[in-house]
Design a protein around this motif. Structure first.
Motif, PDB file in Angstrom:
ATOM      1  N   ASP A  75     102.886  68.116 -10.156  1.00  0.00           N
ATOM      2  CA  ASP A  75     104.258  67.888  -9.690  1.00  0.00           C
ATOM      3  C   ASP A  75     104.203  67.316  -8.284  1.00  0.00           C
ATOM      4  OD1 ASP A  75     107.056  67.922  -9.582  1.00  0.00           O
ATOM      5  OD2 ASP A  75     107.069  69.928  -8.688  1.00  0.00           O
ATOM      6  N   LEU A  76     104.543  66.027  -8.157  1.00  0.00           N
ATOM      7  CA  LEU A  76     104.517  65.350  -6.857  1.00  0.00           C
ATOM      8  C   LEU A  76     105.820  65.579  -6.103  1.00  0.00           C
ATOM      9  CD1 LEU A  76     102.886  61.895  -7.666  1.00  0.00           C
ATOM     10  CD2 LEU A  76     101.815  63.915  -6.684  1.00  0.00           C
ATOM     11  N   CYS A  77     105.706  65.587  -4.777  1.00  0.00           N
ATOM     12  CA  CYS A  77     106.878  65.856  -3.932  1.00  0.00           C
ATOM     13  C   CYS A  77     107.537  67.148  -4.414  1.00  0.00           C
ATOM     14  CB  CYS A  77     107.855  64.691  -3.972  1.00  0.00           C
ATOM     15  SG  CYS A  77     107.134  63.086  -3.560  1.00  0.00           S
ATOM     16  N   CYS A  78     106.732  68.189  -4.552  1.00  0.00           N
ATOM     17  CA  CYS A  78     107.149  69.412  -5.252  1.00  0.00           C
ATOM     18  C   CYS A  78     108.126  70.254  -4.462  1.00  0.00           C
ATOM     19  CB  CYS A  78     105.926  70.238  -5.636  1.00  0.00           C
ATOM     20  SG  CYS A  78     105.048  70.982  -4.226  1.00  0.00           S
ATOM     21  N   GLY A  79     108.294  69.981  -3.170  1.00  0.00           N
ATOM     22  CA  GLY A  79     109.224  70.780  -2.379  1.00  0.00           C
ATOM     23  C   GLY A  79     108.824  72.247  -2.375  1.00  0.00           C
TER      24      GLY A  79
END
Length: 212
Positions: free
Chosen positions: A54-58
């Protein structure tokens, strides 16, 4: 990393302290439904131990949702904000999700490593060539039969929210960023062989499923 990106990272480090409360206020009861829509779109039912990125998963809500459905998975949340990853780790009660700090345009993973790569309501934050590099990196690390799932906001229907949405678009400053949020699928076809556009039941999000 550019000076602009460093500034954005500091912004998200600060924003991490109120991010989850902001999302709850904005999404209300739709948040869980949207995550389920994304998890279902990955088509992982026949894979007991999928590899998930999960990219840019926050603060980790999406990758944690995947991990709860597939507890034997290798699940990785990836973000450039140390603050966001700290909040995500606090929610990682099982300890099974791996959180990695880094640049979405330069992934430290081998080719064909993952069954699914997701990026939820975040890709529009990447500008110009940085976004193109990130998309090419997603294509590189996804397996030939895997999915890159990109979820973004639909244009709101309520007048006040719609006005704020367009103000947000203008603040991006980049023409291709605005076009990406409004449409998205056509530009993705320049990178991926197959792109399918679907819409969430709530009508608030659109999902672009991409394959090599």
């Amino acid at each position: 990393m550019t000076h602009l990106r460093k500034g954005r990272r500091k912004y998200y480090d600060f924003f991490s302290h109120i991010y989850d409360a902001f999302i709850r206020m904005h999404s209300r009861q739709d948040e869980d439904d949207t995550r389920k829509f994304l998890v279902d779109a990955a088509h992982l039912e026949d894979q007991p131990a999928p590899r998930i990125l999960d990219l840019c998963c926050g603060t980790g809500s999406v990758v944690l949702a995947f991990e709860s459905c597939y507890p034997e998975s290798v699940a990785i949340g990836y973000d450039f904000s140390h603050g966001m990853l700290g909040k995500a780790q606090e929610k990682n009660v099982t300890g099974r999700v791996i959180f990695v700090e880094g640049d979405a345009a330069l992934l430290p993973f081998a080719d064909d490593s993952f069954d699914v790569v997701t990026c939820s309501h975040a890709l529009y934050e990447l500008k110009g060539e940085t976004r193109q590099k990130a998309l090419r990196e997603m294509k590189r690390v996804i397996r030939p039969d895997g999915y890159v799932l990109l979820m973004e906001h639909e244009i709101p229907q309520r007048p006040v929210v719609k006005l704020l949405f367009y103000i947000r678009l203008l603040s991006m400053g980049s023409k291709d960023a605005r076009e990406f949020v409004k449409g998205g699928a056509e530009s993705l076809k320049q990178i991926f062989a197959r792109v399918t556009l679907n819409h969430s039941q709530t009508g608030k999000s659109k999902l672009m499923s991409c394959q090599k």
